[in-house]
Write a protein that holds these residues in place. Structure first.
Motif, PDB file in Angstrom:
ATOM      1  N   THR A   1     -29.478 -33.830   4.580  1.00  0.00           N
ATOM      2  CA  THR A   1     -30.728 -34.358   4.715  1.00  0.00           C
ATOM      3  C   THR A   1     -30.683 -35.799   5.466  1.00  0.00           C
ATOM      4  O   THR A   1     -31.178 -36.249   6.662  1.00  0.00           O
ATOM      5  N   VAL A   2     -29.283 -36.277   5.239  1.00  0.00           N
ATOM      6  CA  VAL A   2     -28.928 -37.838   6.039  1.00  0.00           C
ATOM      7  C   VAL A   2     -28.830 -37.400   7.480  1.00  0.00           C
ATOM      8  O   VAL A   2     -29.218 -37.924   8.393  1.00  0.00           O
ATOM      9  N   ALA A   3     -27.767 -36.275   7.662  1.00  0.00           N
ATOM     10  CA  ALA A   3     -27.488 -36.064   8.917  1.00  0.00           C
ATOM     11  C   ALA A   3     -28.633 -35.564   9.781  1.00  0.00           C
ATOM     12  O   ALA A   3     -28.761 -35.902  11.037  1.00  0.00           O
ATOM     13  N   MET A   4     -29.579 -34.888   9.321  1.00  0.00           N
ATOM     14  CA  MET A   4     -30.705 -34.423   9.993  1.00  0.00           C
ATOM     15  C   MET A   4     -31.500 -35.491  10.406  1.00  0.00           C
ATOM     16  O   MET A   4     -32.041 -35.658  11.378  1.00  0.00           O
ATOM     17  N   ARG A   5     -31.713 -36.604   9.446  1.00  0.00           N
ATOM     18  CA  ARG A   5     -32.366 -37.502   9.640  1.00  0.00           C
ATOM     19  C   ARG A   5     -31.894 -38.635  10.843  1.00  0.00           C
ATOM     20  O   ARG A   5     -32.419 -39.250  11.695  1.00  0.00           O
ATOM     21  N   LEU A   6     -30.483 -38.585  10.758  1.00  0.00           N
ATOM     22  CA  LEU A   6     -29.723 -39.361  11.657  1.00  0.00           C
ATOM     23  C   LEU A   6     -29.951 -38.555  13.173  1.00  0.00           C
ATOM     24  O   LEU A   6     -30.207 -39.259  14.131  1.00  0.00           O
ATOM     25  N   ALA A   7     -29.998 -37.489  13.233  1.00  0.00           N
ATOM     26  CA  ALA A   7     -30.314 -36.815  14.409  1.00  0.00           C
ATOM     27  C   ALA A   7     -31.664 -36.953  14.843  1.00  0.00           C
ATOM     28  O   ALA A   7     -31.724 -37.113  16.251  1.00  0.00           O
ATOM     29  N   VAL A   8     -32.493 -37.077  14.086  1.00  0.00           N
ATOM     30  CA  VAL A   8     -34.170 -37.158  14.535  1.00  0.00           C
ATOM     31  C   VAL A   8     -33.919 -38.821  15.054  1.00  0.00           C
ATOM     32  O   VAL A   8     -34.745 -38.819  16.145  1.00  0.00           O
ATOM     33  N   SER A   9     -33.452 -39.379  14.560  1.00  0.00           N
ATOM     34  CA  SER A   9     -33.437 -40.879  15.044  1.00  0.00           C
ATOM     35  C   SER A   9     -32.632 -40.906  16.493  1.00  0.00           C
ATOM     36  O   SER A   9     -33.040 -41.920  17.412  1.00  0.00           O
ATOM     37  N   HIS A  10     -31.584 -40.184  16.690  1.00  0.00           N
ATOM     38  CA  HIS A  10     -30.870 -40.299  17.788  1.00  0.00           C
ATOM     39  C   HIS A  10     -31.842 -39.609  19.027  1.00  0.00           C
ATOM     40  O   HIS A  10     -32.101 -40.100  19.840  1.00  0.00           O
ATOM     41  N   TRP A  11     -32.572 -38.509  18.478  1.00  0.00           N
ATOM     42  CA  TRP A  11     -33.481 -37.987  19.429  1.00  0.00           C
ATOM     43  C   TRP A  11     -34.599 -38.768  19.916  1.00  0.00           C
ATOM     44  O   TRP A  11     -34.754 -38.815  20.964  1.00  0.00           O
TER      45      TRP A  11
ATOM     46  N   ALA B   1     -17.542 -28.674   2.842  1.00  0.00           N
ATOM     47  CA  ALA B   1     -18.856 -29.048   3.385  1.00  0.00           C
ATOM     48  C   ALA B   1     -18.830 -29.313   4.699  1.00  0.00           C
ATOM     49  O   ALA B   1     -19.932 -28.897   5.480  1.00  0.00           O
ATOM     50  N   PHE B   2     -18.080 -30.108   5.298  1.00  0.00           N
ATOM     51  CA  PHE B   2     -18.090 -30.529   6.774  1.00  0.00           C
ATOM     52  C   PHE B   2     -18.597 -29.298   7.782  1.00  0.00           C
ATOM     53  O   PHE B   2     -19.414 -29.545   8.430  1.00  0.00           O
ATOM     54  N   PRO B   3     -17.773 -28.321   7.603  1.00  0.00           N
ATOM     55  CA  PRO B   3     -18.015 -27.212   8.890  1.00  0.00           C
ATOM     56  C   PRO B   3     -19.223 -26.528   8.573  1.00  0.00           C
ATOM     57  O   PRO B   3     -19.921 -26.340   9.605  1.00  0.00           O
ATOM     58  N   ARG B   4     -19.701 -26.416   7.297  1.00  0.00           N
ATOM     59  CA  ARG B   4     -20.885 -25.593   6.985  1.00  0.00           C
ATOM     60  C   ARG B   4     -22.034 -26.626   7.446  1.00  0.00           C
ATOM     61  O   ARG B   4     -23.034 -26.218   7.932  1.00  0.00           O
ATOM     62  N   VAL B   5     -22.233 -28.052   7.301  1.00  0.00           N
ATOM     63  CA  VAL B   5     -23.206 -28.782   7.531  1.00  0.00           C
ATOM     64  C   VAL B   5     -23.245 -29.197   8.959  1.00  0.00           C
ATOM     65  O   VAL B   5     -24.389 -28.891   9.578  1.00  0.00           O
ATOM     66  N   VAL B   6     -21.993 -29.066   9.787  1.00  0.00           N
ATOM     67  CA  VAL B   6     -21.993 -29.393  11.139  1.00  0.00           C
ATOM     68  C   VAL B   6     -22.699 -28.024  11.440  1.00  0.00           C
ATOM     69  O   VAL B   6     -23.541 -28.008  12.651  1.00  0.00           O
ATOM     70  N   GLY B   7     -22.525 -26.879  11.190  1.00  0.00           N
ATOM     71  CA  GLY B   7     -23.203 -25.556  11.626  1.00  0.00           C
ATOM     72  C   GLY B   7     -24.558 -25.558  11.391  1.00  0.00           C
ATOM     73  O   GLY B   7     -25.579 -25.280  12.372  1.00  0.00           O
TER      74      GLY B   7
ATOM     75  N   THR C   1     -30.053 -29.186  16.310  1.00  0.00           N
ATOM     76  CA  THR C   1     -29.770 -29.982  17.473  1.00  0.00           C
ATOM     77  C   THR C   1     -29.700 -29.443  18.605  1.00  0.00           C
ATOM     78  O   THR C   1     -29.872 -29.837  19.625  1.00  0.00           O
ATOM     79  N   GLY C   2     -28.924 -28.266  18.607  1.00  0.00           N
ATOM     80  CA  GLY C   2     -28.292 -27.665  19.870  1.00  0.00           C
ATOM     81  C   GLY C   2     -27.170 -28.237  20.686  1.00  0.00           C
ATOM     82  O   GLY C   2     -26.868 -27.992  21.490  1.00  0.00           O
ATOM     83  N   ASP C   3     -26.793 -29.382  19.968  1.00  0.00           N
ATOM     84  CA  ASP C   3     -25.490 -30.325  20.518  1.00  0.00           C
ATOM     85  C   ASP C   3     -24.599 -30.290  19.354  1.00  0.00           C
ATOM     86  O   ASP C   3     -24.524 -31.005  18.503  1.00  0.00           O
ATOM     87  N   HIS C   4     -23.663 -29.591  19.673  1.00  0.00           N
ATOM     88  CA  HIS C   4     -22.395 -29.457  18.711  1.00  0.00           C
ATOM     89  C   HIS C   4     -21.678 -30.880  18.604  1.00  0.00           C
ATOM     90  O   HIS C   4     -21.341 -31.333  17.403  1.00  0.00           O
ATOM     91  N   GLY C   5     -21.446 -31.586  19.457  1.00  0.00           N
ATOM     92  CA  GLY C   5     -21.076 -33.010  19.405  1.00  0.00           C
ATOM     93  C   GLY C   5     -21.687 -34.083  18.945  1.00  0.00           C
ATOM     94  O   GLY C   5     -21.488 -34.849  17.949  1.00  0.00           O
ATOM     95  N   GLN C   6     -23.015 -33.848  18.895  1.00  0.00           N
ATOM     96  CA  GLN C   6     -24.028 -34.779  18.030  1.00  0.00           C
ATOM     97  C   GLN C   6     -24.031 -34.220  16.473  1.00  0.00           C
ATOM     98  O   GLN C   6     -24.255 -35.131  15.897  1.00  0.00           O
TER      99      GLN C   6
END
Length: 174
Positions: free
Chosen positions: A61-71, A13-19, A25-30
């Motif tokens: 869902t958790v990753a997206m929420r974390l990305a929004v929090s970072h933003w 799942a990791f590579p798929r969710v990162v994609g 996000t437009g930021d691969h590292g983030q």
């Protein structure tokens, strides 16, 4: 979910969710960072994680929420920076200070330390002796030799800055 099951889930799942998060996000590292954090949170709940019907959706869902929090944090920081006035212009050191520092660097360390502590930090000879662990007479000798060396290294107008103008402080005699 056992450790082996979780490892297999992570690997698939990791590579798929990162994609997917990268597309958001437009930021691969983030994207990698927030997905990794989501998997860490899932690892902490791995016993109950299997009960979730769609574990990959939970990770996403958790990753997206974390990305929004970072933003949001980045946006708040940027707003704060924009509202903070720029510091005023601070001129660099004057040429006399630069010359003094250059001359001090040429002195042996014990003399330089005695000069700086006594003349620039305004410590008495006794305080310099206490701070350096040297006898009072040794400190006085270092001050005398240091001032003599500075007198040779600095133009006459700058020697007074280091206290080498020929005048001795009252606690400097002897």
């Amino acid at each position: 979910m056992t450790e082996d099951e979780f490892d297999a889930f992570y690997a698939s799942a990791f590579p798929r969710v990162v994609g997917q998060v990268y597309s958001f996000t437009g930021d691969h590292g983030q994207a990698q960072d927030v997905v990794q954090e989501a998997f860490v949170r899932a690892w902490d709940r791995r016993r109950d994680f299997l009960a979730t019907e769609a574990p990959e959706a939970w990770i996403r869902t958790v990753a997206m929420r974390l990305a929004v929090s970072h933003w949001r944090r980045a946006r708040r920081w940027l707003e704060l920076v924009r509202r903070t006035p720029l510091p005023g212009h601070h001129p660099g050191p004057d040429p006399e200070h630069v010359a003094l520092v250059a001359a001090l660097r040429q002195l042996p360390e014990p003399q330089r330390l005695a000069i700086v502590l006594h003349h620039l930090c305004d410590l008495s000879v006794e305080q310099v002796a206490s701070e350096t662990g040297a006898p009072t007479g040794t400190v006085k000798a270092r001050l005398s030799r240091g001032r003599a060396a500075l007198a040779k290294l600095l133009p006459a107008s700058e020697v007074g800055v280091a206290g080498g103008s020929g005048e001795k402080k009252e606690d400097d005699r002897g």
